[in-house]
Structures are given as C-alpha cells and as structure tokens.
Design a protein around this motif. Structure first.
Motif, PDB file in Angstrom:
ATOM      1  N   GLY A 154       0.801  -1.221   0.000  1.00  0.00           N
ATOM      2  CA  GLY A 154       0.000   0.000   0.000  1.00  0.00           C
ATOM      3  C   GLY A 154       0.833   1.270   0.000  1.00  0.00           C
ATOM      4  O   GLY A 154       0.303   2.363   0.240  1.00  0.00           O
ATOM      5  N   GLN A 155       2.123   1.143  -0.281  1.00  0.00           N
ATOM      6  CA  GLN A 155       2.993   2.327  -0.254  1.00  0.00           C
ATOM      7  C   GLN A 155       2.931   3.121  -1.561  1.00  0.00           C
ATOM      8  O   GLN A 155       3.274   4.296  -1.584  1.00  0.00           O
ATOM      9  N   ILE A 156       2.556   2.463  -2.646  1.00  0.00           N
ATOM     10  CA  ILE A 156       2.379   3.159  -3.918  1.00  0.00           C
ATOM     11  C   ILE A 156       1.062   2.700  -4.547  1.00  0.00           C
ATOM     12  O   ILE A 156       0.563   1.616  -4.228  1.00  0.00           O
ATOM     13  N   THR A 157       0.516   3.539  -5.428  1.00  0.00           N
ATOM     14  CA  THR A 157      -0.742   3.184  -6.102  1.00  0.00           C
ATOM     15  C   THR A 157      -0.448   2.262  -7.282  1.00  0.00           C
ATOM     16  O   THR A 157       0.714   2.121  -7.704  1.00  0.00           O
ATOM     17  N   VAL A 158      -1.512   1.694  -7.843  1.00  0.00           N
ATOM     18  CA  VAL A 158      -1.330   0.818  -9.005  1.00  0.00           C
ATOM     19  C   VAL A 158      -0.770   1.624 -10.192  1.00  0.00           C
ATOM     20  O   VAL A 158       0.011   1.117 -10.997  1.00  0.00           O
ATOM     21  N   THR A 159      -1.171   2.885 -10.287  1.00  0.00           N
ATOM     22  CA  THR A 159      -0.665   3.739 -11.380  1.00  0.00           C
ATOM     23  C   THR A 159       0.836   3.956 -11.222  1.00  0.00           C
ATOM     24  O   THR A 159       1.588   3.913 -12.203  1.00  0.00           O
ATOM     25  N   GLU A 160       1.267   4.178  -9.991  1.00  0.00           N
ATOM     26  CA  GLU A 160       2.707   4.370  -9.751  1.00  0.00           C
ATOM     27  C   GLU A 160       3.473   3.065 -10.005  1.00  0.00           C
ATOM     28  O   GLU A 160       4.585   3.078 -10.538  1.00  0.00           O
ATOM     29  N   PHE A 161       2.869   1.960  -9.614  1.00  0.00           N
ATOM     30  CA  PHE A 161       3.496   0.650  -9.872  1.00  0.00           C
ATOM     31  C   PHE A 161       3.669   0.455 -11.377  1.00  0.00           C
ATOM     32  O   PHE A 161       4.739   0.074 -11.860  1.00  0.00           O
ATOM     33  N   GLN A 162       2.612   0.747 -12.129  1.00  0.00           N
ATOM     34  CA  GLN A 162       2.670   0.576 -13.584  1.00  0.00           C
ATOM     35  C   GLN A 162       3.746   1.487 -14.197  1.00  0.00           C
ATOM     36  O   GLN A 162       4.495   1.074 -15.084  1.00  0.00           O
ATOM     37  N   ALA A 163       3.809   2.728 -13.704  1.00  0.00           N
ATOM     38  CA  ALA A 163       4.807   3.680 -14.246  1.00  0.00           C
ATOM     39  C   ALA A 163       6.220   3.170 -13.982  1.00  0.00           C
ATOM     40  O   ALA A 163       7.104   3.247 -14.861  1.00  0.00           O
ATOM     41  N   GLU A 164       6.445   2.624 -12.804  1.00  0.00           N
ATOM     42  CA  GLU A 164       7.788   2.118 -12.470  1.00  0.00           C
ATOM     43  C   GLU A 164       8.119   0.883 -13.309  1.00  0.00           C
ATOM     44  O   GLU A 164       9.242   0.713 -13.771  1.00  0.00           O
ATOM     45  N   LEU A 165       7.103   0.053 -13.491  1.00  0.00           N
ATOM     46  CA  LEU A 165       7.265  -1.148 -14.322  1.00  0.00           C
ATOM     47  C   LEU A 165       7.694  -0.753 -15.733  1.00  0.00           C
ATOM     48  O   LEU A 165       8.686  -1.271 -16.283  1.00  0.00           O
ATOM     49  N   MET A 166       6.998   0.206 -16.312  1.00  0.00           N
ATOM     50  CA  MET A 166       7.280   0.594 -17.691  1.00  0.00           C
ATOM     51  C   MET A 166       8.630   1.298 -17.813  1.00  0.00           C
ATOM     52  O   MET A 166       9.379   1.058 -18.768  1.00  0.00           O
ATOM     53  N   ALA A 167       8.959   2.140 -16.847  1.00  0.00           N
ATOM     54  CA  ALA A 167      10.248   2.852 -16.911  1.00  0.00           C
ATOM     55  C   ALA A 167      11.405   1.865 -16.823  1.00  0.00           C
ATOM     56  O   ALA A 167      12.387   1.952 -17.582  1.00  0.00           O
ATOM     57  N   THR A 168      11.291   0.902 -15.921  1.00  0.00           N
ATOM     58  CA  THR A 168      12.388  -0.056 -15.738  1.00  0.00           C
ATOM     59  C   THR A 168      12.507  -0.993 -16.944  1.00  0.00           C
ATOM     60  O   THR A 168      13.618  -1.328 -17.365  1.00  0.00           O
ATOM     61  N   ILE A 169      11.367  -1.403 -17.494  1.00  0.00           N
ATOM     62  CA  ILE A 169      11.408  -2.224 -18.714  1.00  0.00           C
ATOM     63  C   ILE A 169      12.152  -1.453 -19.808  1.00  0.00           C
ATOM     64  O   ILE A 169      13.056  -1.976 -20.459  1.00  0.00           O
ATOM     65  N   LYS A 170      11.793  -0.208 -19.992  1.00  0.00           N
ATOM     66  CA  LYS A 170      12.396   0.570 -21.084  1.00  0.00           C
ATOM     67  C   LYS A 170      13.898   0.754 -20.866  1.00  0.00           C
ATOM     68  O   LYS A 170      14.696   0.542 -21.785  1.00  0.00           O
ATOM     69  N   GLU A 171      14.277   1.133 -19.658  1.00  0.00           N
ATOM     70  CA  GLU A 171      15.705   1.366 -19.382  1.00  0.00           C
ATOM     71  C   GLU A 171      16.511   0.082 -19.596  1.00  0.00           C
ATOM     72  O   GLU A 171      17.581   0.103 -20.206  1.00  0.00           O
ATOM     73  N   SER A 172      16.006  -1.026 -19.092  1.00  0.00           N
ATOM     74  CA  SER A 172      16.784  -2.261 -19.186  1.00  0.00           C
ATOM     75  C   SER A 172      16.809  -2.811 -20.611  1.00  0.00           C
ATOM     76  O   SER A 172      17.828  -3.340 -21.066  1.00  0.00           O
ATOM     77  N   GLN A 173      15.709  -2.650 -21.344  1.00  0.00           N
ATOM     78  CA  GLN A 173      15.679  -3.144 -22.727  1.00  0.00           C
ATOM     79  C   GLN A 173      16.595  -2.295 -23.617  1.00  0.00           C
ATOM     80  O   GLN A 173      17.302  -2.824 -24.465  1.00  0.00           O
ATOM     81  N   ILE A 174      16.595  -0.986 -23.398  1.00  0.00           N
ATOM     82  CA  ILE A 174      17.487  -0.129 -24.205  1.00  0.00           C
ATOM     83  C   ILE A 174      18.943  -0.457 -23.882  1.00  0.00           C
ATOM     84  O   ILE A 174      19.781  -0.584 -24.782  1.00  0.00           O
ATOM     85  N   ALA A 175      19.245  -0.613 -22.600  1.00  0.00           N
ATOM     86  CA  ALA A 175      20.637  -0.934 -22.216  1.00  0.00           C
ATOM     87  C   ALA A 175      21.063  -2.259 -22.849  1.00  0.00           C
ATOM     88  O   ALA A 175      22.178  -2.373 -23.382  1.00  0.00           O
ATOM     89  N   ALA A 176      20.180  -3.250 -22.839  1.00  0.00           N
ATOM     90  CA  ALA A 176      20.510  -4.550 -23.449  1.00  0.00           C
ATOM     91  C   ALA A 176      20.694  -4.404 -24.953  1.00  0.00           C
ATOM     92  O   ALA A 176      21.594  -5.016 -25.547  1.00  0.00           O
ATOM     93  N   GLY A 177      19.856  -3.574 -25.573  1.00  0.00           N
ATOM     94  CA  GLY A 177      19.980  -3.334 -27.012  1.00  0.00           C
ATOM     95  C   GLY A 177      21.305  -2.675 -27.353  1.00  0.00           C
ATOM     96  O   GLY A 177      21.977  -3.050 -28.321  1.00  0.00           O
ATOM     97  N   LEU A 178      21.699  -1.693 -26.547  1.00  0.00           N
ATOM     98  CA  LEU A 178      22.975  -1.004 -26.784  1.00  0.00           C
ATOM     99  C   LEU A 178      24.155  -1.962 -26.600  1.00  0.00           C
ATOM    100  O   LEU A 178      25.132  -1.903 -27.354  1.00  0.00           O
ATOM    101  N   LEU A 179      24.064  -2.838 -25.617  1.00  0.00           N
ATOM    102  CA  LEU A 179      25.136  -3.826 -25.410  1.00  0.00           C
ATOM    103  C   LEU A 179      25.217  -4.789 -26.597  1.00  0.00           C
ATOM    104  O   LEU A 179      26.299  -5.166 -27.032  1.00  0.00           O
ATOM    105  N   ALA A 180      24.077  -5.167 -27.135  1.00  0.00           N
ATOM    106  CA  ALA A 180      24.068  -6.109 -28.263  1.00  0.00           C
ATOM    107  C   ALA A 180      24.596  -5.468 -29.530  1.00  0.00           C
ATOM    108  O   ALA A 180      25.361  -6.084 -30.280  1.00  0.00           O
ATOM    109  N   TYR A 181      24.216  -4.234 -29.769  1.00  0.00           N
ATOM    110  CA  TYR A 181      24.589  -3.587 -31.034  1.00  0.00           C
ATOM    111  C   TYR A 181      25.927  -2.861 -30.978  1.00  0.00           C
ATOM    112  O   TYR A 181      26.445  -2.446 -32.008  1.00  0.00           O
ATOM    113  N   GLY A 182      26.456  -2.655 -29.770  1.00  0.00           N
ATOM    114  CA  GLY A 182      27.774  -2.022 -29.695  1.00  0.00           C
ATOM    115  C   GLY A 182      27.748  -0.546 -29.360  1.00  0.00           C
ATOM    116  O   GLY A 182      28.679   0.175 -29.727  1.00  0.00           O
TER     117      GLY A 182
END
Lengths: 211, 77
Positions: free
Chosen positions: A55-83
């Motif tokens: 109950g420390q964050i709302t579902v909207t805040e949870f979703q926002a954190e989920l999406m931000a972390t997915i994006k950051e980690s996927q971009i970082a992985a993409g950059l590592l793969a492509y150089g």
C-alpha cells in the motif's frame, strides 16, 4: 574500480574494443554486464511490486515504475548487443522499440490481472514483475543472433550456464553445431525468461569445432 | 416515509462499486495507442538507460562501455 576508458565497437568482429589498450572486451564480460542490467531491473521491479502490495504506492505508480524499468533495461541490453549508441540507426531503434512494446503488452496484462483480481497480491506478483527485468537477457541474445546472421555467421551452438536447465535447453545443447536460426530463441523455451543459456556463432563448421 | 429495502440497497451499492472499479481499470490499463507512444525510444530514454546501465555495472570496470555522443537520428524528447 571506476572505468573512464573510451570504447569503440569493431563491426567485423562484433566486439567492443578499448581505445586505450586496443584490446577486445571479452564476450563473457559483456554478458556479465547484461546479467547485471537484468538483475538490477528484476530487483527494482520486485521491490516496486512489494511496495504496491504494502500500500505504499498506487497501481498507477506501480505501472509507471514497471514501464520505466522495462524501457531502461531493454534499451541498455539493445545497446550492449549492437555495440553502443553510435552503432544505432532508425531501424535498430525501431526493433528495440518493438521489443519494448511486446514487454509493455505483457505488463499491461499483468496490471489488468491485478485490477480484475485474477492476480493475487502475494509474493507471486513480485516474481511475475521480476520476470520483466530478466527479459533484458533474452533481448540481448536475440539481437546478437540477428546481428551475427547479418554479419555472415552461418552456425550456432547452445551453451548452458545454469546449474539446472529445462529439457528444451538440454536438447538445444545436445543438438551441437547447427545452421543459424535452427535453435529455439532464448526466452521462448520452457524456462522462458529464466533462461541463462547463450548462443555462440561461427562462420564455418570447422571454426565451430575448433572453438 | 417509505420503507427501505435492504436487499435493493445492497444491490445499488454493489453496482456502484462495480462501476467505480471498471472506471479505475479503464483509467489505469493503457490503450494500444498509449502503449505505442510509450514504447517509442527517445533521446532522453537513451540517456536514462545509460545511467541505469552505469548503476547496474558499478564497480565492474565497464561503466563507460556505452558512453558516447547521441547520433542525430535519435528522436528528440
């Protein structure tokens, strides 16, 4: 150890190279970096889920954190793969964006399950959230595979790294050296995003056998 | 004064709760269009991803592996 070195990416060998020493960065070091990205993302997502359940964050805040972390980690992985950033073009960014979109779709399904009561608010939610962080590893492996095929690699071989592996990963390893594109993609096997396998590539069968 | 019907009252409350839950769900669960927009990679996203990477590998000696200037074809924003 802080690192202020500059790196370049060698397009023929598909490897990072230190500008200071001229040495290639070992592939295993890059994979350690990929693991670190996936693990940080998983940790953040598991913690966000636990905060939501408490109950420390709302579902909207949870979703926002989920999406931000997915994006950051996927971009970082993409950059590592492509150089790195300098190797990216509109087509590569488009591909990374598509993969982020796929993960967002799954994440949307999880949020809908939470709101509809289909996903119980217990430790399983944390585990489900953590899986989105592990998806960085499969993105890296699948982009490397695509890039290797484009660079003329003709063969691939599955390499096990986990202490225990699913039967699909064991079968892929038992297949030995096979034409590139033959093995089931990392992340789409029985073990899904928990997969720790990697693929190694070679131009010829004899090169693969010598490795 | 008309006598109230407790059963009817519960039904009205349940309907109201269902309506509020559906509204909340629709407000939170993103549309396809919103997902498309959110998945687009912009320059600021790349900057954040590189900061995330540096945090993930802190102490490994590979912190600067992804450093480098942005290309002109990265989307603004």
């Amino acid at each position: 150890m802080a690192d202020d070195q500059a790196y370049t990416f060698d397009r023929s060998s598909l490897r990072f190279r230190s500008l200071e020493t001229g040495r290639f960065v070992p592939e295993r070091d890059v994979r350690v970096a990929v693991d670190a990205v996936a693990d940080l993302a998983s940790r953040r997502l598991g913690e966000a889920s636990a905060r939501y359940r408490a109950g420390q964050i709302t579902v909207t805040e949870f979703q926002a954190e989920l999406m931000a972390t997915i994006k950051e980690s996927q971009i970082a992985a993409g950059l590592l793969a492509y150089g790195g950033r300098q190797q990216m073009d509109a087509s590569r960014w488009g591909l990374v964006g598509q993969q982020i979109r796929v993960q967002y779709q799954y994440a949307r399904g999880m949020i809908a399950d939470v709101l509809d009561g289909r996903q119980r608010l217990n430790g399983r939610l944390d585990g489900r959230a953590r899986q989105y962080g592990q998806a960085a590893r499969s993105l890296y492996e699948n982009l490397r595979r695509r890039q290797s095929a484009e660079a003329g690699m003709a063969f691939e071989q599955n390499v096990l790294h986990a202490a225990e592996s699913c039967r699909e990963c064991l079968a892929a390893t038992a297949a030995g050296v096979v034409p590139i594109g033959t093995l089931p993609p990392i992340g789409q096997r029985i073990c899904r995003q928990s997969c720790r396998c990697t693929l190694s590539y070679s131009r010829t069968m004899s090169e693969a056998e010598a490795a | 004064m008309p006598r109230s019907n407790p059963r009817r009252h519960i039904d009205v409350l349940a309907e109201e709760a269902a309506r509020l839950l559906a509204e909340r769900r629709d407000a939170v669960v993103l549309s396809d269009h919103a997902l498309d927009a959110a998945a687009t990679v912009k320059r600021s996203d790349v900057d954040r991803a590189i900061a995330f990477y540096r945090e993930a590998v802190a102490g490994s000696g590979l912190e600067s592996l992804l450093d480098g200037p942005a290309r002109e074809d990265e989307r603004d924003g």
